[in-house]
Design a protein around this motif. Structure first.
Motif, PDB file in Angstrom:
ATOM      1  N   ALA A   1       4.500  -4.467  13.708  1.00  0.00           N
ATOM      2  CA  ALA A   1       5.119  -3.310  14.358  1.00  0.00           C
ATOM      3  C   ALA A   1       4.222  -2.790  15.466  1.00  0.00           C
ATOM      4  O   ALA A   1       2.997  -2.806  15.344  1.00  0.00           O
ATOM      5  CB  ALA A   1       5.381  -2.199  13.343  1.00  0.00           C
ATOM      6  N   ARG A   2       4.860  -2.328  16.516  1.00  0.00           N
ATOM      7  CA  ARG A   2       4.162  -1.634  17.607  1.00  0.00           C
ATOM      8  C   ARG A   2       4.865  -0.296  17.818  1.00  0.00           C
ATOM      9  O   ARG A   2       6.085  -0.253  17.976  1.00  0.00           O
ATOM     10  CB  ARG A   2       4.206  -2.452  18.887  1.00  0.00           C
TER      11      ARG A   2
ATOM     12  N   PRO B   1      -0.429  -5.808   7.862  1.00  0.00           N
ATOM     13  CA  PRO B   1      -0.737  -4.532   7.207  1.00  0.00           C
ATOM     14  C   PRO B   1      -1.687  -4.728   6.038  1.00  0.00           C
ATOM     15  O   PRO B   1      -1.827  -5.830   5.494  1.00  0.00           O
ATOM     16  CB  PRO B   1       0.633  -4.046   6.731  1.00  0.00           C
ATOM     17  N   ILE B   2      -2.337  -3.656   5.642  1.00  0.00           N
ATOM     18  CA  ILE B   2      -3.224  -3.711   4.477  1.00  0.00           C
ATOM     19  C   ILE B   2      -2.421  -4.150   3.256  1.00  0.00           C
ATOM     20  O   ILE B   2      -1.352  -3.608   2.971  1.00  0.00           O
ATOM     21  CB  ILE B   2      -3.872  -2.335   4.242  1.00  0.00           C
ATOM     22  N   GLY B   3      -2.928  -5.157   2.541  1.00  0.00           N
ATOM     23  CA  GLY B   3      -2.221  -5.728   1.397  1.00  0.00           C
ATOM     24  C   GLY B   3      -1.587  -7.064   1.690  1.00  0.00           C
ATOM     25  O   GLY B   3      -1.242  -7.810   0.767  1.00  0.00           O
TER      26      GLY B   3
ATOM     27  N   ARG C   1       0.829  -1.208   0.000  1.00  0.00           N
ATOM     28  CA  ARG C   1       0.000   0.000   0.000  1.00  0.00           C
ATOM     29  C   ARG C   1       0.864   1.258   0.000  1.00  0.00           C
ATOM     30  O   ARG C   1       0.478   2.298  -0.530  1.00  0.00           O
ATOM     31  CB  ARG C   1      -0.901  -0.006   1.234  1.00  0.00           C
ATOM     32  N   HIS C   2       2.044   1.168   0.614  1.00  0.00           N
ATOM     33  CA  HIS C   2       2.912   2.335   0.796  1.00  0.00           C
ATOM     34  C   HIS C   2       4.239   2.144   0.049  1.00  0.00           C
ATOM     35  O   HIS C   2       4.753   1.022  -0.021  1.00  0.00           O
ATOM     36  CB  HIS C   2       3.204   2.553   2.286  1.00  0.00           C
ATOM     37  N   PRO C   3       4.860   3.223  -0.450  1.00  0.00           N
ATOM     38  CA  PRO C   3       6.105   3.115  -1.221  1.00  0.00           C
ATOM     39  C   PRO C   3       7.346   3.007  -0.333  1.00  0.00           C
ATOM     40  O   PRO C   3       8.277   3.822  -0.411  1.00  0.00           O
ATOM     41  CB  PRO C   3       6.112   4.419  -2.030  1.00  0.00           C
ATOM     42  N   VAL C   4       7.354   1.987   0.512  1.00  0.00           N
ATOM     43  CA  VAL C   4       8.483   1.763   1.418  1.00  0.00           C
ATOM     44  C   VAL C   4       8.784   0.264   1.434  1.00  0.00           C
ATOM     45  O   VAL C   4       7.957  -0.557   1.025  1.00  0.00           O
ATOM     46  CB  VAL C   4       8.178   2.251   2.856  1.00  0.00           C
ATOM     47  N   CYS C   5       9.968  -0.076   1.902  1.00  0.00           N
ATOM     48  CA  CYS C   5      10.336  -1.477   2.085  1.00  0.00           C
ATOM     49  C   CYS C   5       9.195  -2.226   2.776  1.00  0.00           C
ATOM     50  O   CYS C   5       8.571  -1.694   3.702  1.00  0.00           O
ATOM     51  CB  CYS C   5      11.605  -1.546   2.934  1.00  0.00           C
ATOM     52  N   TYR C   6       8.922  -3.469   2.332  1.00  0.00           N
ATOM     53  CA  TYR C   6       7.758  -4.161   2.887  1.00  0.00           C
ATOM     54  C   TYR C   6       7.836  -4.275   4.406  1.00  0.00           C
ATOM     55  O   TYR C   6       6.812  -4.228   5.094  1.00  0.00           O
ATOM     56  CB  TYR C   6       7.571  -5.552   2.274  1.00  0.00           C
ATOM     57  N   HIS C   7       9.031  -4.414   4.957  1.00  0.00           N
ATOM     58  CA  HIS C   7       9.157  -4.568   6.406  1.00  0.00           C
ATOM     59  C   HIS C   7       8.694  -3.332   7.156  1.00  0.00           C
ATOM     60  O   HIS C   7       8.501  -3.391   8.377  1.00  0.00           O
ATOM     61  CB  HIS C   7      10.610  -4.898   6.766  1.00  0.00           C
ATOM     62  N   GLY C   8       8.481  -2.226   6.459  1.00  0.00           N
ATOM     63  CA  GLY C   8       7.978  -1.017   7.096  1.00  0.00           C
ATOM     64  C   GLY C   8       6.495  -0.783   6.907  1.00  0.00           C
ATOM     65  O   GLY C   8       5.948   0.187   7.443  1.00  0.00           O
ATOM     66  N   GLN C   9       5.787  -1.671   6.171  1.00  0.00           N
ATOM     67  CA  GLN C   9       4.368  -1.439   5.889  1.00  0.00           C
ATOM     68  C   GLN C   9       3.531  -1.391   7.163  1.00  0.00           C
ATOM     69  O   GLN C   9       2.683  -0.513   7.340  1.00  0.00           O
ATOM     70  CB  GLN C   9       3.835  -2.544   4.961  1.00  0.00           C
ATOM     71  N   ALA C  10       3.753  -2.331   8.071  1.00  0.00           N
ATOM     72  CA  ALA C  10       2.961  -2.368   9.310  1.00  0.00           C
ATOM     73  C   ALA C  10       3.239  -1.146  10.171  1.00  0.00           C
ATOM     74  O   ALA C  10       2.322  -0.576  10.793  1.00  0.00           O
ATOM     75  CB  ALA C  10       3.258  -3.654  10.086  1.00  0.00           C
ATOM     76  N   ALA C  11       4.510  -0.728  10.221  1.00  0.00           N
ATOM     77  CA  ALA C  11       4.856   0.445  11.023  1.00  0.00           C
ATOM     78  C   ALA C  11       4.194   1.696  10.461  1.00  0.00           C
ATOM     79  O   ALA C  11       3.717   2.557  11.219  1.00  0.00           O
ATOM     80  CB  ALA C  11       6.376   0.619  11.072  1.00  0.00           C
TER      81      ALA C  11
END
Length: 446
Positions: free
Chosen positions: A372-373, A391-393, A259-269
């Motif tokens: 992520a918390r 995360p969404i997606g 959903r977001h243009p960032v590394c997948y490991h950052g999607q939940a954050a």
């Protein structure tokens, strides 16, 4: 050939010859549409323009076309240009396993070969499903990064298997295609560490084009090493035992769309940070603590460069940066990674308030997500927090095909025709029944 090479070639041929499930076909169409959207969103970025200047060739009369332009290149060079456009914004899909990666890196390469071959839409969809099975199988079968090996080897393997399908190779020549691709594409994990370079966007597409090349060599009888996985000096000698998953289903159904243009490991954050936006004013924040699993910590929150990103490649792999932007602005888009945005005094002043830590419960939890918390300590006392597990997606919290169509519309460049966008969406939707991929490629290159 060693037993794993034989097994993977047999698996690929089986998928090439059997009836595809509707779910797998739909998933392939969705990921193709997502990949095209990501490519056109990055069309005007300077690296992508540079690659077009370098690799477009007026002397190529067949080959494949470069998306968004009228120029042609060799199949392999078109695969690199189109693939880098799709990868550049870090918005294409992801697999999480013992190794994480981006299986859609193979889609532009397979589309280039399908164009040259005049393949049917169904043949291309089969090739994509095969490439995902091989790519994701390797990612689930071994922890490559722990041995310093990059995910791109999976792109070479997947593209070689998908290309073997498009070329109609028999089992023996498919084995050689896989062996040639694996032996020549053991990349270094260093490409994703430190201050990241432009090669981060090129590495996967480059390996995918090499996978296409490997299959083309095999189609003409060029042989590959016989023990590329299990033999002396084979891949297992470098990365350890590969335990290929015995799942039975297609891996394309278990990949995650961003959903977001960032590394997948950052999607939940980012999802958690967006949830917190509005529940705090930046002046009230004393400290932000981000808790993640070990892989997310290693990739996005361990190195000092993540608190001082100077390039878009480093910034979209910086957990402090993407969380800071999301908390402060309530959104994150490609605009967050311009030179001006990276130098924002407001963001720079906020970054020292952020700390990142590994949470063992996340590390030992579901390996197929990067939770992520975020806990914010307020200057006046008290805390606010938010947590995202899927995360969404994520395949457990999926974006529908309609959601991806909306993403496509959001990413489609304003200066291009809305009619063209609608036709592309329609061509992807009817691809399984299409006698040729040419109408779709024509529209991509109009």
């Amino acid at each position: 050939m060693d037993s794993l090479t034989k097994k993977l070639a047999s698996q690929a041929l089986r998928t090439a010859r059997t009836r595809l499930s509707g779910d797998a076909v739909r998933a392939a169409q969705t990921r193709m549409l997502d990949t095209i959207a990501c490519a056109f969103a990055a069309y005007d970025d300077e690296l992508c323009a540079r690659l077009r200047r370098i690799l477009a060739s007026p002397s190529v009369t067949r080959g494949a076309r470069i998306w968004g332009a009228s120029s042609r290149a060799t199949v392999e060079d078109a695969a690199l240009v189109n693939g880098t456009m799709a990868r550049y914004l870090d918005l294409n899909d992801t697999i999480l396993g013992r190794t994480s990666g981006h299986p859609s890196d193979t889609i532009p390469a397979l589309m280039a070969l399908a164009e040259e071959r005049g393949a049917s839409g169904e043949a291309l969809l089969r090739a994509i499903i095969i490439s995902y099975d091989l790519y994701c199988g390797l990612c689930n079968g071994v922890a490559l990064a722990e041995k310093g090996v990059d995910q791109v080897i999976a792109a070479a393997l997947g593209a070689a298997g998908g290309s073997a399908c498009l070329l109609g190779l028999d089992e023996t020549r498919t084995e050689h295609a896989l062996a040639l691709a694996v032996s020549a594409n053991v990349g270094l994990f260093n490409v994703r560490m430190g201050s990241l370079s432009e090669w981060k966007a090129c590495a996967g597409p480059n390996a995918a084009r090499n996978g296409v090349f490997a299959a083309r060599l095999a189609s003409e009888g060029v042989t590959g090493p016989s023990g590329v996985f299990e033999g002396i000096g084979g891949l297992e000698a470098v990365v350890g035992k590969i335990v290929w998953p015995e799942d039975g289903g297609h891996f394309i159904l278990k990949t995650h769309i961003k959903r977001h243009p960032v590394c997948y490991h950052g999607q939940a954050a980012v999802d958690a940070a967006l949830d917190l936006h509005g529940r705090m004013a930046d002046a009230d924040v004393a400290k932000v603590r981000i808790e993640v699993n070990r892989m997310t910590f290693e990739v996005m929150g361990r190195e000092a460069s993540r608190w001082d990103p100077r390039t878009r490649e480093t910034a979209d792999h910086s957990l402090p940066y993407v969380v800071a932007v999301s908390l402060l602005s309530g959104k994150i888009s490609a605009a967050a990674f311009t030179d001006e945005a990276l130098a924002s005094p407001k963001t720079r002043a906020f970054l020292p308030k952020i700390e990142v830590a590994e949470l063992p419960a996340f590390t030992h939890g579901d390996a197929n997500t990067s939770p992520a918390r975020i806990t914010i300590t307020l200057a006046a006392g008290g805390h606010v927090s938010a947590e995202t597990i899927y995360p969404i997606g994520h395949c457990n919290n999926p974006m529908s095909h309609d959601d991806v169509e909306k993403k496509f519309g959001t990413l489609w460049p304003r200066e291009r025709s809305i009619g063209q966008a609608k036709t592309i969406v329609a061509e992807v939707a009817r691809l399984q029944e299409a006698a040729s991929v040419t109408p779709l490629i024509d529209e991509l290159c109009r």
